[in-house]
Design a protein around this motif. Structure first.
Motif, PDB file in Angstrom:
ATOM      1  N   LYS A 178      -2.414 -10.287   3.641  1.00 38.27           N
ATOM      2  CA  LYS A 178      -3.200  -9.466   4.567  1.00 38.27           C
ATOM      3  C   LYS A 178      -4.671  -9.707   4.264  1.00 38.27           C
ATOM      4  O   LYS A 178      -5.156  -9.349   3.192  1.00 38.27           O
ATOM      5  CB  LYS A 178      -2.858  -7.980   4.395  1.00 38.27           C
ATOM      6  CG  LYS A 178      -1.475  -7.587   4.880  1.00 38.27           C
ATOM      7  CD  LYS A 178      -1.197  -6.122   4.627  1.00 38.27           C
ATOM      8  CE  LYS A 178      -2.133  -5.210   5.419  1.00 38.27           C
ATOM      9  NZ  LYS A 178      -1.792  -3.776   5.253  1.00 38.27           N
ATOM     10  N   GLY A 223      -7.328  -4.596  -0.619  1.00 38.86           N
ATOM     11  CA  GLY A 223      -7.739  -5.646   0.298  1.00 38.86           C
ATOM     12  C   GLY A 223      -7.676  -7.006  -0.367  1.00 38.86           C
ATOM     13  O   GLY A 223      -7.473  -7.129  -1.581  1.00 38.86           O
ATOM     14  N   CYS A 234      -9.666  -5.553   4.337  1.00 41.82           N
ATOM     15  CA  CYS A 234      -9.732  -4.508   3.319  1.00 41.82           C
ATOM     16  C   CYS A 234      -9.656  -3.135   3.984  1.00 41.82           C
ATOM     17  O   CYS A 234      -9.798  -3.000   5.204  1.00 41.82           O
ATOM     18  CB  CYS A 234     -11.012  -4.628   2.491  1.00 41.82           C
ATOM     19  SG  CYS A 234     -12.535  -4.195   3.353  1.00 41.82           S
ATOM     20  N   LEU A 235      -9.437  -2.133   3.159  1.00 38.02           N
ATOM     21  CA  LEU A 235      -9.425  -0.755   3.633  1.00 38.02           C
ATOM     22  C   LEU A 235     -10.827  -0.309   4.030  1.00 38.02           C
ATOM     23  O   LEU A 235     -11.827  -0.817   3.517  1.00 38.02           O
ATOM     24  CB  LEU A 235      -8.896   0.177   2.546  1.00 38.02           C
ATOM     25  CG  LEU A 235      -7.445  -0.031   2.089  1.00 38.02           C
ATOM     26  CD1 LEU A 235      -7.142   0.880   0.905  1.00 38.02           C
ATOM     27  CD2 LEU A 235      -6.477   0.228   3.228  1.00 38.02           C
ATOM     28  N   ARG A 236     -10.890   0.656   4.915  1.00 31.46           N
ATOM     29  CA  ARG A 236     -12.166   1.303   5.194  1.00 31.46           C
ATOM     30  C   ARG A 236     -12.497   2.305   4.089  1.00 31.46           C
ATOM     31  O   ARG A 236     -13.651   2.459   3.709  1.00 31.46           O
ATOM     32  CB  ARG A 236     -12.121   2.008   6.555  1.00 31.46           C
ATOM     33  CG  ARG A 236     -12.047   1.053   7.737  1.00 31.46           C
ATOM     34  CD  ARG A 236     -12.141   1.795   9.058  1.00 31.46           C
ATOM     35  NE  ARG A 236     -12.300   0.871  10.169  1.00 31.46           N
ATOM     36  CZ  ARG A 236     -11.298   0.300  10.817  1.00 31.46           C
ATOM     37  NH1 ARG A 236     -10.039   0.568  10.453  1.00 31.46           N
ATOM     38  NH2 ARG A 236     -11.525  -0.539  11.811  1.00 31.46           N
ATOM     39  N   ASN A 280      -6.717   2.780   8.651  1.00 30.83           N
ATOM     40  CA  ASN A 280      -7.623   2.611   7.515  1.00 30.83           C
ATOM     41  C   ASN A 280      -7.791   1.147   7.150  1.00 30.83           C
ATOM     42  O   ASN A 280      -8.235   0.836   6.049  1.00 30.83           O
ATOM     43  CB  ASN A 280      -7.072   3.395   6.307  1.00 30.83           C
ATOM     44  CG  ASN A 280      -8.095   3.569   5.200  1.00 30.83           C
ATOM     45  OD1 ASN A 280      -9.296   3.539   5.441  1.00 30.83           O
ATOM     46  ND2 ASN A 280      -7.624   3.732   3.974  1.00 30.83           N
ATOM     47  N   TRP A 281      -7.477   0.235   8.057  1.00 29.94           N
ATOM     48  CA  TRP A 281      -7.522  -1.197   7.738  1.00 29.94           C
ATOM     49  C   TRP A 281      -8.502  -1.923   8.628  1.00 29.94           C
ATOM     50  O   TRP A 281      -8.578  -1.667   9.833  1.00 29.94           O
ATOM     51  CB  TRP A 281      -6.138  -1.831   7.895  1.00 29.94           C
ATOM     52  CG  TRP A 281      -6.083  -3.282   7.536  1.00 29.94           C
ATOM     53  CD1 TRP A 281      -6.020  -4.343   8.397  1.00 29.94           C
ATOM     54  CD2 TRP A 281      -6.103  -3.837   6.227  1.00 29.94           C
ATOM     55  NE1 TRP A 281      -5.985  -5.532   7.693  1.00 29.94           N
ATOM     56  CE2 TRP A 281      -6.041  -5.242   6.356  1.00 29.94           C
ATOM     57  CE3 TRP A 281      -6.164  -3.282   4.947  1.00 29.94           C
ATOM     58  CZ2 TRP A 281      -6.041  -6.098   5.253  1.00 29.94           C
ATOM     59  CZ3 TRP A 281      -6.154  -4.140   3.845  1.00 29.94           C
ATOM     60  CH2 TRP A 281      -6.094  -5.522   4.013  1.00 29.94           C
ATOM     61  N   GLN A 282      -9.277  -2.847   8.048  1.00 29.83           N
ATOM     62  CA  GLN A 282     -10.176  -3.715   8.823  1.00 29.83           C
ATOM     63  C   GLN A 282      -9.840  -5.167   8.479  1.00 29.83           C
ATOM     64  O   GLN A 282      -9.853  -5.566   7.323  1.00 29.83           O
ATOM     65  CB  GLN A 282     -11.643  -3.395   8.524  1.00 29.83           C
ATOM     66  CG  GLN A 282     -12.000  -3.226   7.061  1.00 29.83           C
ATOM     67  CD  GLN A 282     -13.371  -2.652   6.883  1.00 29.83           C
ATOM     68  OE1 GLN A 282     -14.236  -2.717   7.783  1.00 29.83           O
ATOM     69  NE2 GLN A 282     -13.630  -2.070   5.728  1.00 29.83           N
ATOM     70  N   SER A 283      -9.486  -5.938   9.508  1.00 31.77           N
ATOM     71  CA  SER A 283      -9.033  -7.305   9.315  1.00 31.77           C
ATOM     72  C   SER A 283     -10.210  -8.274   9.301  1.00 31.77           C
ATOM     73  O   SER A 283     -11.193  -8.104  10.020  1.00 31.77           O
ATOM     74  CB  SER A 283      -8.075  -7.695  10.443  1.00 31.77           C
ATOM     75  OG  SER A 283      -7.729  -9.064  10.348  1.00 31.77           O
ATOM     76  N   GLN A 291       0.841  -1.215   0.000  1.00 29.08           N
ATOM     77  CA  GLN A 291       0.000   0.000   0.000  1.00 29.08           C
ATOM     78  C   GLN A 291       0.871   1.259   0.000  1.00 29.08           C
ATOM     79  O   GLN A 291       0.661   2.197   0.769  1.00 29.08           O
ATOM     80  CB  GLN A 291      -0.949  -0.013   1.198  1.00 29.08           C
ATOM     81  CG  GLN A 291      -1.881  -1.220   1.200  1.00 29.08           C
ATOM     82  CD  GLN A 291      -2.663  -1.394   2.480  1.00 29.08           C
ATOM     83  OE1 GLN A 291      -2.212  -0.993   3.556  1.00 29.08           O
ATOM     84  NE2 GLN A 291      -3.833  -2.013   2.395  1.00 29.08           N
ATOM     85  N   SER A 346      -3.714  -3.842  -2.859  1.00 27.18           N
ATOM     86  CA  SER A 346      -3.540  -2.654  -2.027  1.00 27.18           C
ATOM     87  C   SER A 346      -4.846  -2.235  -1.378  1.00 27.18           C
ATOM     88  O   SER A 346      -4.850  -1.570  -0.339  1.00 27.18           O
ATOM     89  CB  SER A 346      -2.968  -1.497  -2.853  1.00 27.18           C
ATOM     90  OG  SER A 346      -3.829  -1.184  -3.927  1.00 27.18           O
ATOM     91  N   GLY A 359      -1.254   4.176   1.678  1.00 26.28           N
ATOM     92  CA  GLY A 359      -0.900   4.024   3.089  1.00 26.28           C
ATOM     93  C   GLY A 359      -0.527   5.327   3.768  1.00 26.28           C
ATOM     94  O   GLY A 359      -1.041   5.638   4.859  1.00 26.28           O
TER      95      GLY A 359
END
Length: 427
Positions: A246, A266, A249-251, A159-162, A149, A264, A153
């Motif tokens: 990873k 998700g 995804c991003l929020r 800004n990341w949700q696992s 990212q 990048s 980034g």
């Protein structure tokens, strides 16, 4: 297909995702097609009422029948891009990248190879990319840098949700092997469940790609590679490549003047090729939102809202493959059986589908149109999650058996119009 060493793909054969049945390994097939034949009345009820003498996919899917006979999706005299059933491709990704680069440059795209050393940020937007051989400036930046990212980034923190609580497979080890004497490329992907994840087998024209997708919190890289080599029976043949993924995804996928597409943005996991689906969906969605040089924030917000919904829908479909298992041989699979708890929507749907057939309107209103009720049925019934309906009368059961017999006749006729997969590949 010639330049990318491509083969045809009728669908995915799933193996061992549940316990053996009557001593035989569990299997089911997920094709690309909808119900067979198109336009006919729904085949699920006749299948349920007709005694279920064979698997659901074997009853209603031409793709399943073609694959069982190692036939590709094309008719003997089929024109380009048309087949007896919808189909996909297995492609060598490196060769495809080279091919697309050449086509793009020929069409006028400027291709520059450089390493980004610094990203200049001003006012919440990217102002320039600084490389060894100069500075690059643009109105819009599309981040295709993968899990690093590199562009998006620096624009936004937190800004990341696992998704790893629901889908813990965050590592993979890949291994390419040549065909043995007598082997031919198969027209489908194979996904075989092992103790801590699953193995893919993807056939190209000159080699077979293999990989073990697993939970890196349960296996070391060395253990995973050893399990893959044991499964393949290849000893120390071939060089293994280890991958870290990873899962999530991003929020916000569109921040300022930067849009994250692909890894990048998700990744869910390799199952069902959702990564490819998401690249396609992201680009198509961007095309409908990029209506001026500097779109309004409301446009970016809508893009982010839709992509979040799409990721959540696809995550739910992948969880479906795991949560219906009855395997209890490892803690990985015991945990997988509870993974639906991370998706309240899916938990409610599974309860519903114990009492009725999965139908289109049950999934209407979803963000993603990639996987419909037809796709859900292949997984649900392949994993033995069937509705508990009243026992059919003998007259209804016989009527259902007659209809299924007619369907089987149509399937056999279509099989006669196709050819072995190896004969359908370009010379």
């Amino acid at each position: 297909m010639r330049e990318c060493q491509a083969t045809y793909k009728n669908g995915i054969l799933f193996r061992q995702w549940r316990k053996p049945v009557a001593g035989e390994p569990h299997e089911y097939f997920h094709p690309f097609e909808e119900k067979m034949p198109p336009g006919a009345s729904d085949p699920v009820t006749p299948w349920l009422a007709g005694g279920q003498g064979q698997r659901y996919d074997q009853t209603v899917s031409l793709g399943s029948l073609l694959s069982a006979h190692q036939h590709g999706p094309k008719g003997i005299n089929a024109p380009a891009w048309q087949g007896l059933v919808p189909y996909g491709y297995h492609l060598d990704a490196v060769l495809l990248g080279r091919y697309l680069k050449r086509k793009a440059v020929a069409a006028g795209v400027e291709h520059r190879l450089a390493t980004i050393e610094k990203v200049s940020i001003e006012g919440g937007e990217i102002r320039a990319l600084h490389c060894q051989d100069g500075t690059l400036e643009a109105d819009l930046y599309i981040d295709c840098s993968g899990f690093s990212q590199a562009l998006i980034g620096p624009l936004k923190a937190d800004n990341w949700q696992s998704f790893e609580a629901a889908l813990p497979c965050n590592r993979a080890v890949a291994l390419q092997l040549p065909y043995q004497d007598g082997q031919a490329p198969r027209p489908y992907t194979t996904a075989t469940a092992l103790g801590e994840g699953w193995v893919w087998e993807i056939d190209l024209q000159g080699r077979r790609g293999n990989g073990y997708v697993y939970d890196g919190n349960r296996l070391t890289e060395a253990e995973a590679e050893a399990q893959l080599r044991t499964f393949l029976g290849c000893g120390d043949q071939g060089d293994a490549k280890h991958l870290k993924m990873k899962i999530g995804c991003l929020r916000e996928f569109w921040v300022g003047n930067c849009v994250a597409v692909g890894l990048s943005g998700g990744f869910i996991e390799p199952l069902e090729s959702t990564g490819l689906h998401l690249i396609n969906l992201s680009v198509r969605l961007l095309a409908t939102h990029l209506n001026q040089a500097r779109p309004a924030q409301a446009v970016r917000d809508n893009y982010n809202r839709l992509l979040n919904g799409i990721y959540d829908d696809l995550k739910r479909f992948i969880i479906l493959h795991y949560c219906l298992t009855d395997r209890d041989d490892t803690e990985f699979w015991r945990q997988a059986a509870q993974s639906h708890r991370h998706s309240p929507v899916l938990s409610a749907q599974l309860t519903l589908w114990q009492h009725k057939v999965c139908e289109y309107l049950d999934l209407a209103g979803s963000y993603s149109t990639v996987f419909s009720d037809e796709n859900y049925r292949y997984v649900l019934y392949g994993m033995d999650h069937r509705p508990k309906l009243p026992t059919a009368s003998e007259a209804d059961a016989q009527q259902a058996r007659n209809r299924l017999q007619r369907l089987n006749q149509l399937l056999e006729q279509a099989l006669a119009q196709s050819a072995p997969h190896r004969d359908q590949l370009p010379g």
